[in-house]
Design a protein around this motif. Structure first.
Motif, PDB file in Angstrom:
ATOM      1  N   LEU A 199       0.844  -1.201   0.000  1.00  0.00           N
ATOM      2  CA  LEU A 199       0.000   0.000   0.000  1.00  0.00           C
ATOM      3  C   LEU A 199       0.883   1.257   0.000  1.00  0.00           C
ATOM      4  O   LEU A 199       0.675   2.210  -0.748  1.00  0.00           O
ATOM      5  CB  LEU A 199      -0.868  -0.043   1.270  1.00  0.00           C
TER       6      LEU A 199
ATOM      7  N   ARG B  30       1.440   4.249  -2.940  1.00  0.00           N
ATOM      8  CA  ARG B  30       1.337   5.681  -2.678  1.00  0.00           C
ATOM      9  C   ARG B  30       2.638   6.379  -3.071  1.00  0.00           C
ATOM     10  O   ARG B  30       2.645   7.478  -3.639  1.00  0.00           O
ATOM     11  CB  ARG B  30       1.018   5.944  -1.206  1.00  0.00           C
TER      12      ARG B  30
ATOM     13  N   ASP C 121      -4.559   8.649  -2.749  1.00  0.00           N
ATOM     14  CA  ASP C 121      -5.145   7.808  -1.693  1.00  0.00           C
ATOM     15  C   ASP C 121      -6.468   7.197  -2.131  1.00  0.00           C
ATOM     16  O   ASP C 121      -6.777   6.050  -1.865  1.00  0.00           O
ATOM     17  CB  ASP C 121      -5.376   8.641  -0.425  1.00  0.00           C
ATOM     18  N   LYS C 122      -7.274   8.071  -2.805  1.00  0.00           N
ATOM     19  CA  LYS C 122      -8.593   7.628  -3.243  1.00  0.00           C
ATOM     20  C   LYS C 122      -8.457   6.416  -4.169  1.00  0.00           C
ATOM     21  O   LYS C 122      -9.190   5.435  -4.068  1.00  0.00           O
ATOM     22  CB  LYS C 122      -9.286   8.786  -3.968  1.00  0.00           C
TER      23      LYS C 122
ATOM     24  N   ARG D  68      -7.340   3.358  -2.291  1.00  0.00           N
ATOM     25  CA  ARG D  68      -8.482   2.783  -1.570  1.00  0.00           C
ATOM     26  C   ARG D  68      -9.346   2.010  -2.543  1.00  0.00           C
ATOM     27  O   ARG D  68      -9.743   0.864  -2.301  1.00  0.00           O
ATOM     28  CB  ARG D  68      -9.281   3.873  -0.874  1.00  0.00           C
ATOM     29  N   ARG D  69      -9.625   2.691  -3.679  1.00  0.00           N
ATOM     30  CA  ARG D  69     -10.492   2.050  -4.671  1.00  0.00           C
ATOM     31  C   ARG D  69      -9.896   0.732  -5.154  1.00  0.00           C
ATOM     32  O   ARG D  69     -10.587  -0.271  -5.275  1.00  0.00           O
ATOM     33  CB  ARG D  69     -10.691   2.978  -5.857  1.00  0.00           C
TER      34      ARG D  69
ATOM     35  N   LEU E  64     -10.322  -1.841  -2.436  1.00  0.00           N
ATOM     36  CA  LEU E  64     -11.725  -2.230  -2.234  1.00  0.00           C
ATOM     37  C   LEU E  64     -12.240  -3.016  -3.421  1.00  0.00           C
ATOM     38  O   LEU E  64     -13.009  -3.957  -3.275  1.00  0.00           O
ATOM     39  CB  LEU E  64     -12.596  -1.004  -1.969  1.00  0.00           C
TER      40      LEU E  64
ATOM     41  N   TRP F 114     -12.076  -2.418   4.307  1.00  0.00           N
ATOM     42  CA  TRP F 114     -12.162  -0.984   4.552  1.00  0.00           C
ATOM     43  C   TRP F 114     -11.278  -0.525   5.702  1.00  0.00           C
ATOM     44  O   TRP F 114     -10.465   0.394   5.563  1.00  0.00           O
ATOM     45  CB  TRP F 114     -13.616  -0.611   4.815  1.00  0.00           C
TER      46      TRP F 114
ATOM     47  N   VAL G 295      -7.419  -0.775   5.176  1.00  0.00           N
ATOM     48  CA  VAL G 295      -6.994   0.131   4.106  1.00  0.00           C
ATOM     49  C   VAL G 295      -6.956   1.561   4.638  1.00  0.00           C
ATOM     50  O   VAL G 295      -5.994   2.312   4.451  1.00  0.00           O
ATOM     51  CB  VAL G 295      -7.935   0.033   2.886  1.00  0.00           C
ATOM     52  N   LYS G 296      -8.015   1.904   5.376  1.00  0.00           N
ATOM     53  CA  LYS G 296      -8.101   3.243   5.941  1.00  0.00           C
ATOM     54  C   LYS G 296      -6.910   3.504   6.875  1.00  0.00           C
ATOM     55  O   LYS G 296      -6.280   4.542   6.848  1.00  0.00           O
ATOM     56  CB  LYS G 296      -9.420   3.354   6.726  1.00  0.00           C
TER      57      LYS G 296
ATOM     58  N   LEU H  75      -3.692   3.955   4.938  1.00  0.00           N
ATOM     59  CA  LEU H  75      -3.585   5.236   4.253  1.00  0.00           C
ATOM     60  C   LEU H  75      -3.211   6.354   5.213  1.00  0.00           C
ATOM     61  O   LEU H  75      -2.646   7.371   4.822  1.00  0.00           O
ATOM     62  CB  LEU H  75      -4.892   5.580   3.543  1.00  0.00           C
TER      63      LEU H  75
END
Lengths: 410, 248, 417
Positions: free
Chosen positions: C307, C311, C317-318, C321-322, C325, C399, C402-403, C406
């Motif tokens: 992850l 980055r 980040d979006k 995340r996408r 997910l 979720w 991942v959150k 990030l």
């Protein structure tokens, strides 16, 4: 090299991962504990219903009765019932013995006829034997020797009877002639066995003995023992009692040898066993899966320690120990929480009736989960075993992997 | 000459013809005589019923009152059935039991139940009609039963309110009481056999005082009626045949 | 977006092992959830099925007068135009069979029977050729054979046979009354023994051919009932109304009672309905969720470094995340689909063959007592529900980590093992 020290250090270092795999085991163990306790409770509940309402734990009946049961042979009876009951209750392990006379009857009412089942019994004793007071929904338990009856609520509804209503039943006596008697509804009941609600009424034994011309005889004596382990010896003692009394027409049977019990309990036990098995498999896969996941994700680590000179067997043992310690932690937590949830419920019971509302008189099925050794210690050992053994398959493979390969794999 | 010689022959023949005519009662006449023998304005009898089935033998005693052919009341006096009564008014049957607060009226299928567990059902008791109303009768000649000369009469149902489609009766030629009756199923299988073992002559009536009904399908099953006393035109207590009177 | 989907797919196919394990966890959970639901529905429907298959049918047409006196099994209220009614039912696609039910006394004699005896029982006169289109007795003949029309043969329930000591080939006399009330005797021979899971039937029933009873009971073609099989026995309202409608003027003379109404009067030996199925399903659900979310959490936690790398390479980040997910959703779809297939397979096995539990009940050495097969039931609603829950679960489980990932500093994330 102290592998268990390394294992413990590994667990401590990656708390997140350790907590995750431990939680999986905890939740699996917890749900199994609860599920087993619940299923055991349901089986016990069913067993209680059958032994209390229908068979007793030991049943005394005329040997010819079974064969002629369809015609309700009230003439195939047990004489001197009261004396025999007294003697049975004097036995060391027989907790309570109750007389019963089940019979078929017809009620003619407003041009309609109803086939119903009556049971003559001792109201006082049945309070204890089948918790009679507990399921009277309206009214009260009639006085011994009166014409008051307790009637299933569906039957009452069907015949249009309410508290205080009278009805006359016509039946066949022990002399195979007919007789009729008028009864008065004093209690409306919701029995634990649904089938009874639409068919059955309870009346006081002396009145039924009079109606059926039984004199001092009854057609069945049901016995409950103080300790299930003493069932067989109590049966022997009762047989001896009967022989001494010169009674060789009465047969004594344990409830587990009766068809009705066997078929009902068998089906229930079987379906619950299947569900328990599925549940078990599912819970095990959760543990196995989590453990395997952990190992696959740690391929690189395996490569590193392998490169550092740890042998395949040592690696395997290390992972086994890690899983073992996490398993102990998780399973212990699971079983303790499981007991924590189950124990209070095993006293109060879970009311399944509430979930089934809609019918105003629906049986309020309170089931009390029951903890056993199998559902606590057994589950603990099992969970630890499954989680640690789950490491063997993936680590066996990785142990043969060349360090370079393992290191490459990310 | 011819005529003279013929005369005695004719007279002999005439006499012969007369006697044979007297003997050749029509089956209807025989049945009427049978019914006349059994019909009294009123009666009172005391008796015993012995019921035997595969579980053993039971006895019960009773007092019975009849008035004509359409009313009867039986009161059981035996210990086990003491106080029970069966009242029949025409086709209706009422049962009274001392412990019941209401009288039970039997109708429809309930009439098919047996009385006291005997070989007799309630609908065997019911019905005040003449045999000839329900059955066509046929002569099947004469037979000797246990040394008694009998008419053999076959009955075939012509209405649907009787239990047996076919019956065969042997009727004593002298007393006009049946000696034996066979009751048959529609398939011609014999269901019941009724035999009269003993009779008593009271006034001009011959009364069966010992009669046994055997269920021929159930080997050990029989019902025996023994009449101890029988009175014709006795004094019948008032209210005997009243429905209200049942409960006293 | 297209890139992200491709990216997610590449990740899924690259880390095959991880994908397989995670999807497997999901598939297992979903499959077994579907299976358990099928069994639970099956158990609760079992007593109903036993009732409908062997006792009541979906619904029954009777003469208007019959219902009030049904307890005495009267023969005087008959349906005399059965063929007309059967024709109408056929035209609207409802399977139906005529039956005459009557009471009688069975009489048996010592030799071949163990002893003389007689017992009152219920006799079903059935159409041997058609009865099985509505009922299922033909499949439960365990000894001897099925009835043939017009014969003086009789089928006997297995418990009943055992009680009186009967066997195939034994004579059996039934005394009863004809429609007119004459006493009648039907001399029959036992041709077969039926052992159905409905104890009520097993214990006290006889079956004879309909045309035999017609002759002996003087029914003149009349029957006491016509039993119908609706396409779906739970839905009795709609077909019932249609039958009534199509019967037209005939409907005035008859009563139609659904199995629920018919059954309310029978004495059920016990209600097998499992009120606790809700709790059992909930527990299964809980453990399945734990299994799935745990594996998902683990899978994402272990990839914090990856992850960070994404980055570091400049992905927003979006987008990260996408991507994650989407990957989770991919596992959700694969796992759910596999789970449903697995569930369908298990369902099929238990619905088609069932689990025969007779052997379990036979342990007490008592001949053929209860026979029984536990069947499952299809429940498409559960499958659809399970499919979506599976995907949502997978995404939701991804979720949180991942959150968290990030939020981390990229360097921290990369430093992680």
């Amino acid at each position: 090299m102290n592998l268990s020290k390394i294992a413990l250090r590994n667990i401590r270092r990656n708390t997140k991962r350790s907590i995750l795999s431990a939680t999986a085991i905890t939740v699996a163990a917890l749900t199994i504990v609860f599920m087993f306790a619940l299923i055991h409770g349901m089986i016990l509940n069913m067993e209680w219903n059958i032994t209390s309402y229908i068979t007793g734990e030991i049943r005394l009946r005329n040997r010819e009765y079974d064969k002629n049961e369809m015609m309700s042979p009230v003439f195939l009876n047990i004489r001197d019932a009261e004396i025999k009951i007294k003697k049975i209750e004097e036995l060391p392990d027989a907790a309570i013995a109750v007389p019963r006379i089940p019979f078929y009857a017809v009620v003619y009412k407003n041009g309609e006829s109803f086939n119903i089942n009556g049971v003559g019994l001792d109201f006082e004793k049945e309070k204890k034997f089948q918790d009679l007071g507990g399921y009277i929904k309206k009214g009260h338990i009639p006085v011994k020797g009166s014409n008051g009856v307790v009637i299933g609520y569906k039957l009452a509804e069907k015949m249009g009877l309410t508290l205080g209503s009278k009805f006359t039943v016509l039946t066949t006596t022990a002399y195979r002639s007919s007789n009729a008697m008028t009864f008065r509804v004093e209690g409306i009941a919701s029995f634990g066995i649904g089938g009874l609600n639409g068919s059955t009424f309870y009346a006081s034994l002396p009145r039924i003995q009079r109606l059926l011309k039984e004199k001092d005889a009854v057609t069945a004596i049901l016995v409950k023992v103080s300790d299930r382990k003493k069932l067989k010896s109590t049966v022997q003692q009762i047989r001896r009692l009967l022989m001494e009394a010169g009674d060789n027409s009465t047969g004594v049977k344990v409830y587990t040898s009766l068809d009705t019990t066997l078929s009902l309990m068998g089906i229930a036990q079987f379906s619950y066993d299947i569900i328990a098995l599925i549940f078990f498999i599912l819970a095990s896969t959760v543990i196995v899966n989590t453990t395997m996941m952990v190992i696959f994700e740690r391929m690189k680590e395996i490569g590193t320690i392998s490169a550092m000179g740890m042998t395949g067997g040592q690696i395997q043992r290390l992972f086994f120990l890690e899983a073992f310690y996490i398993g102990i932690l998780g399973a212990l937590a699971g079983v303790i929480i499981g007991i924590g949830i189950t124990l209070p419920l095993s006293r109060t019971g879970i009311n399944f009736g509430a979930a089934m509302q809609g019918v105003d008189f629906e049986v309020s099925d309170i089931i009390k989960p029951v903890l056993t050794i199998k559902s606590t210690i057994g589950v603990f050992i099992y969970s630890v075993a499954v989680s640690s053994l789950a490491t063997i398959f993936p680590t066996r493979k990785t142990a043969h992997v060349e360090p370079v390969e393992a290191l490459k794999s990310i | 000459m011819y005529s003279i010689r013929k005369a005695p022959v004719i007279s002999v023949m005439f006499i012969f013809l007369l006697t044979s005519m007297a003997a050749a009662l029509t089956p209807e006449q025989i049945v009427r005589k049978l019914e006349a023998n059994l019909l009294y304005p009123a009666s009172r009898s005391k008796g015993t019923i012995i019921i035997t089935d595969r579980f053993g033998e039971r006895r019960s005693s009773y007092i019975s009152y009849t008035s004509g052919s359409d009313k009867s009341m039986v009161e059981f006096t035996g210990k086990e059935e003491s106080g029970q009564k069966i009242l029949r008014l025409k086709d209706e049957l009422y049962l009274y039991y001392p412990d019941a607060e209401e009288v039970i009226r039997l109708q429809g299928a309930a009439l098919k139940q047996s009385v006291l567990g005997s070989d007799m059902s309630y609908d065997d008791m019911a019905g005040d009609k003449s045999i000839l109303d329900s059955y066509s009768v046929y002569s099947e000649g004469e037979e000797t039963i246990d040394g008694t000369n009998c008419y053999k009469i076959a009955l075939k149902a012509k209405t649907r309110d009787v239990a047996y489609q076919k019956q065969i009766m042997w009727i004593n030629k002298e007393t006009f009481l049946y000696v034996k009756i066979l009751q048959l199923a529609k398939s011609d299988k014999i269901l019941k056999e009724i035999t009269v073992n003993k009779t008593r002559k009271i006034n001009s009536h011959t009364i069966p005082v010992d009669m046994i009904i055997r269920d021929t399908l159930k080997k050990k099953s029989s019902t025996e009626f023994i009449i101890d006393t029988f009175e014709i035109n006795p004094v019948i207590p008032e209210g005997t045949f009243d429905l209200q009177g049942l409960c006293w | 977006m297209k890139f992200l989907i491709q990216f997610a797919w590449k990740n899924l196919s690259r880390y095959r092992k991880r994908t397989v394990i995670t999807s497997l966890a999901l598939a297992f959970g979903i499959g077994l959830y579907i299976f358990t639901d099928s069994i639970l529905v099956g158990i609760s429907e079992e007593s109903e099925r036993n009732l409908i298959w062997y006792e009541t049918s979906s619904a029954r047409i009777m003469d208007k007068g019959y219902w009030k006196e049904k307890d005495t099994l009267p023969l005087k209220y008959t349906i005399d135009n059965k063929d007309q009614i059967l024709g109408i039912l056929k035209s609207i696609g409802i399977k139906a069979v005529p039956r005459t039910v009557f009471s009688g006394e069975v009489i048996v004699y010592k030799d071949p029977y163990p002893e003389d005896g007689s017992i009152f029982t219920k006799i079903f006169a059935i159409d041997p050729a058609r009865d099985n289109t509505v009922f299922r007795f033909k499949n439960t003949v365990i000894k001897g054979r099925w009835l043939t029309p017009g014969e003086n043969g009789v089928l006997i329930g297995s418990w009943f046979a055992e009680d009186i000591g009967a066997d195939v080939g034994f004579p059996l006399s039934i005394t009863t009354r004809t429609k007119d009330g004459y006493r009648q005797v039907i001399d029959t021979t036992i041709v077969g023994i039926v052992n159905c899971p409905n104890p009520y039937i097993n214990r006290a029933s006889l079956f004879i051919p309909l045309n035999t009873s017609d002759t002996y009971l003087d029914m003149n073609g009349g029957v006491t009932e016509i039993d119908m099989k609706y396409p779906n026995y739970r839905n009795t309202g709609k077909p019932g109304a249609e039958v009534l409608d199509k019967l037209g003027p005939l409907a005035k003379k008859v009563n139609i009672k659904t199995w629920r109404e018919l059954a309310s009067d029978f004495i059920a030996l016990a209600e097998m309905k499992s009120k606790s199925s809700g709790i059992i399903l909930l527990l299964i659900f809980v453990i399945a969720i734990v299994g799935v979310s745990n594996t998902m959490l683990m899978a994402v936690f272990e990839r914090e470094r990856e992850l960070g790398m994404m980055r570091a390479m400049g992905m927003e980040d979006k987008q990260v995340r996408r991507a994650f997910l989407l990957e989770a959703a991919g596992i959700g779809v694969i796992g759910s689909l596999a789970g449903i297939l697995f569930g369908i397979l298990l369902d099929f096995l238990i619905i088609h063959w069932g689990i025969d539990y007779s052997s379990i009940l036979r342990k007490a050495d008592m001949g053929y007592r209860v026979s029984g097969v536990l069947y499952g039931a299809w429940n498409p609603a559960t499958m659809i529900k399970a499919f979506f829950i599976g995907i949502i679960l997978a995404v939701a489980a991804a979720w949180i980590p991942v959150k968290r990932g990030l939020k981390m500093e990229i360097t921290d994330a990369l430093r992680n093992v």
